[in-house]
Design a protein around this motif. Sequence first.
Motif, short mmCIF file in Angstrom:
data_model
loop_
_atom_site.label_atom_id
_atom_site.label_comp_id
_atom_site.label_asym_id
_atom_site.label_seq_id
_atom_site.Cartn_x
_atom_site.Cartn_y
_atom_site.Cartn_z
N PHE A 200 6.08 11.40 4.93
CA PHE A 200 6.93 11.07 3.80
C PHE A 200 6.21 11.32 2.47
CE2 PHE A 200 8.43 7.99 0.62
CZ PHE A 200 9.74 8.45 0.50
N LEU A 201 4.89 11.14 2.44
CA LEU A 201 4.13 11.47 1.23
C LEU A 201 4.23 12.97 0.95
CD1 LEU A 201 0.87 9.32 1.55
CD2 LEU A 201 3.04 8.75 0.43
N TRP A 202 4.18 13.79 1.99
CA TRP A 202 4.36 15.23 1.79
C TRP A 202 5.75 15.51 1.22
CZ3 TRP A 202 2.11 15.99 7.32
CH2 TRP A 202 0.72 16.18 7.23
N ILE A 203 6.76 14.82 1.78
CA ILE A 203 8.12 15.02 1.30
C ILE A 203 8.24 14.61 -0.17
CG2 ILE A 203 10.51 14.25 1.57
CD1 ILE A 203 9.93 13.90 4.58
N THR A 204 7.68 13.46 -0.50
CA THR A 204 7.74 12.97 -1.88
C THR A 204 7.07 13.95 -2.85
OG1 THR A 204 7.74 10.67 -1.15
CG2 THR A 204 7.11 11.08 -3.43
N LEU B 242 -0.96 -0.41 11.77
CA LEU B 242 -1.38 0.97 11.98
C LEU B 242 -0.24 1.96 11.84
CD1 LEU B 242 -3.76 2.78 12.61
CD2 LEU B 242 -3.31 2.44 15.06
N LYS B 243 0.96 1.58 12.20
CA LYS B 243 2.07 2.53 12.18
C LYS B 243 2.46 2.97 10.77
CE LYS B 243 4.22 1.20 16.56
NZ LYS B 243 5.43 0.63 17.22
N ILE B 244 1.98 2.26 9.75
CA ILE B 244 2.29 2.67 8.38
C ILE B 244 1.69 4.04 8.08
CG2 ILE B 244 0.32 1.75 7.13
CD1 ILE B 244 3.95 1.22 6.09
N ILE B 245 0.66 4.44 8.85
CA ILE B 245 0.04 5.75 8.64
C ILE B 245 1.03 6.86 8.98
CG2 ILE B 245 -0.92 6.18 10.94
CD1 ILE B 245 -2.80 6.61 7.62
N LEU B 246 2.06 6.55 9.75
CA LEU B 246 3.07 7.55 10.10
C LEU B 246 3.97 7.89 8.92
CD1 LEU B 246 4.06 6.31 13.68
CD2 LEU B 246 2.44 8.10 13.04
N PHE B 247 3.75 7.25 7.78
CA PHE B 247 4.48 7.60 6.56
C PHE B 247 3.78 8.72 5.78
CE2 PHE B 247 6.91 3.86 7.37
CZ PHE B 247 8.10 4.02 6.66
N ALA C 288 -3.27 8.95 -2.53
CA ALA C 288 -2.13 8.25 -1.94
C ALA C 288 -2.35 8.03 -0.45
CB ALA C 288 -0.85 9.04 -2.18
N SER C 289 -2.93 9.02 0.22
CA SER C 289 -3.20 8.89 1.65
C SER C 289 -4.27 7.84 1.91
CB SER C 289 -3.63 10.24 2.23
OG SER C 289 -2.64 11.22 2.03
N LEU C 290 -5.26 7.74 1.00
CA LEU C 290 -6.27 6.69 1.14
C LEU C 290 -5.64 5.31 1.05
CD1 LEU C 290 -9.34 7.99 -0.95
CD2 LEU C 290 -9.20 7.67 1.52
N LEU C 291 -4.68 5.14 0.14
CA LEU C 291 -3.99 3.86 0.02
C LEU C 291 -3.21 3.55 1.29
CD1 LEU C 291 -2.71 4.16 -3.65
CD2 LEU C 291 -4.36 2.49 -2.81
N LEU C 292 -2.57 4.57 1.84
CA LEU C 292 -1.82 4.37 3.08
C LEU C 292 -2.77 4.03 4.24
CD1 LEU C 292 1.23 4.52 3.44
CD2 LEU C 292 0.94 6.78 4.45
N ALA C 293 -3.94 4.67 4.26
CA ALA C 293 -4.94 4.36 5.29
C ALA C 293 -5.42 2.92 5.16
CB ALA C 293 -6.11 5.33 5.18
N ALA C 294 -5.55 2.44 3.91
CA ALA C 294 -5.93 1.04 3.70
C ALA C 294 -4.86 0.11 4.26
CB ALA C 294 -6.16 0.77 2.21
N PHE D 262 0.83 -1.20 0.00
CA PHE D 262 0.00 0.00 0.00
C PHE D 262 0.87 1.26 0.00
CE2 PHE D 262 -2.73 -3.32 1.70
CZ PHE D 262 -3.93 -3.09 1.05
N LEU D 263 2.01 1.21 0.71
CA LEU D 263 2.93 2.35 0.67
C LEU D 263 3.52 2.51 -0.72
CD1 LEU D 263 4.61 4.60 1.96
CD2 LEU D 263 6.26 2.86 2.66
N LEU D 264 3.87 1.40 -1.36
CA LEU D 264 4.42 1.46 -2.71
C LEU D 264 3.38 2.00 -3.70
CD1 LEU D 264 6.64 -1.69 -3.23
CD2 LEU D 264 7.30 0.68 -3.48
N MET D 265 2.13 1.57 -3.58
CA MET D 265 1.08 2.09 -4.46
C MET D 265 0.89 3.58 -4.24
SD MET D 265 -1.90 -0.84 -4.75
CE MET D 265 -2.06 -1.18 -3.00
N ALA D 266 0.99 4.03 -2.99
CA ALA D 266 0.86 5.46 -2.71
C ALA D 266 1.98 6.25 -3.37
CB ALA D 266 0.86 5.69 -1.19
#
Length: 318
Positions: free
Chosen positions: A147-151, A139-144, A127-133, A103-107
């Motif tokens: 990183f989506l903002w950075i990307t 759950l800690k993957i939401i802390l990325f 992308a955030s919806l994918l990360l939420a999925a 899900f992080l890779l898809m985001a």
Amino acid sequence: MLFIIVLMIFPWLHAYLNPPPPNQLTGMPFYELLFNGLNRHPFSQALMGMIFFGTLLIMITRFNVIHFMLEDRTYMPVFFYILITASFPPVMQLSPILVSTPFLLMAMLMLIRGDEHRANPLALFNASLLLAAGSLFYLKIILFIPFLWITASVIRPLKWRGIVNPILVVLMMVLFFVTYLWVFKEDLTLFPELLQKNLSISSGEFQGFDTPVLVLFSYLLFLLLVSGVHLMSRFKIRKIIIRKLYNVMFLLFIYCLLFYLFIAGYRAEIIFLLAIPMAYLFSNFFYRKRNHWIHELMIWIWIGLLAWVYVEPSLNFG
């Protein structure tokens, strides 16, 4: 392709024939509902883990297909991703981190696709919806989300909607969990417990490395330094979008390293995330029209160290 398939199957076959200790990583209720029953069926667990791992390999290839981060279309990043993750035999089992990593890779793919100067206003939201999925499993993957903002800011200018949209997604996710616990479980007091159990930042306990593991990690560090120097020596001649993508990969490596040290509690499964930028860095160094014998020797040394790790029983990976 046949060699890559065999290479992918080997570590998971090893995990099936020599099962590692049961995974103690806390998963979300959705993960436990879907996959906890597989703990009693090693073959089904290994097969399911292989399916998610294969999904990761397909997505890693997509990075090069979209923007040609390497000079040609090649499966070399897949080859190195398998080698890197296979260097950690205990993680080759089904886990919440493995399930959430696609899900992080898809985001990330959502953010980098398309022309670099034509930003999709909803790209960060999607992308955030994918990360939420993905957070439904770990759950800690939401802390990325930072990183989506950075990307997004590295690829193209980040506007205020790009900052607000992921926050809206987090609020939607909170509303989803509150509704689920209130309506279906009829106990809203479970919500703080859910957050404490799955989102608490634990320092963990670092137990050190045994000699074969330490030697292998030292060699991987050497390859990282050599590959990094090679990339920097040719960085300015790359297209602008390619330079931006390698900057994103470097930032992902740093972000994952900090995540491993300060949030995940030294969980070795973070290698599924760390291996993404490492695979492309190694591919950039080793990809040649004509490989020098030194490069081939480096690969054989790596494979030899892998064999040493796999024949030594009960090694400590931290």
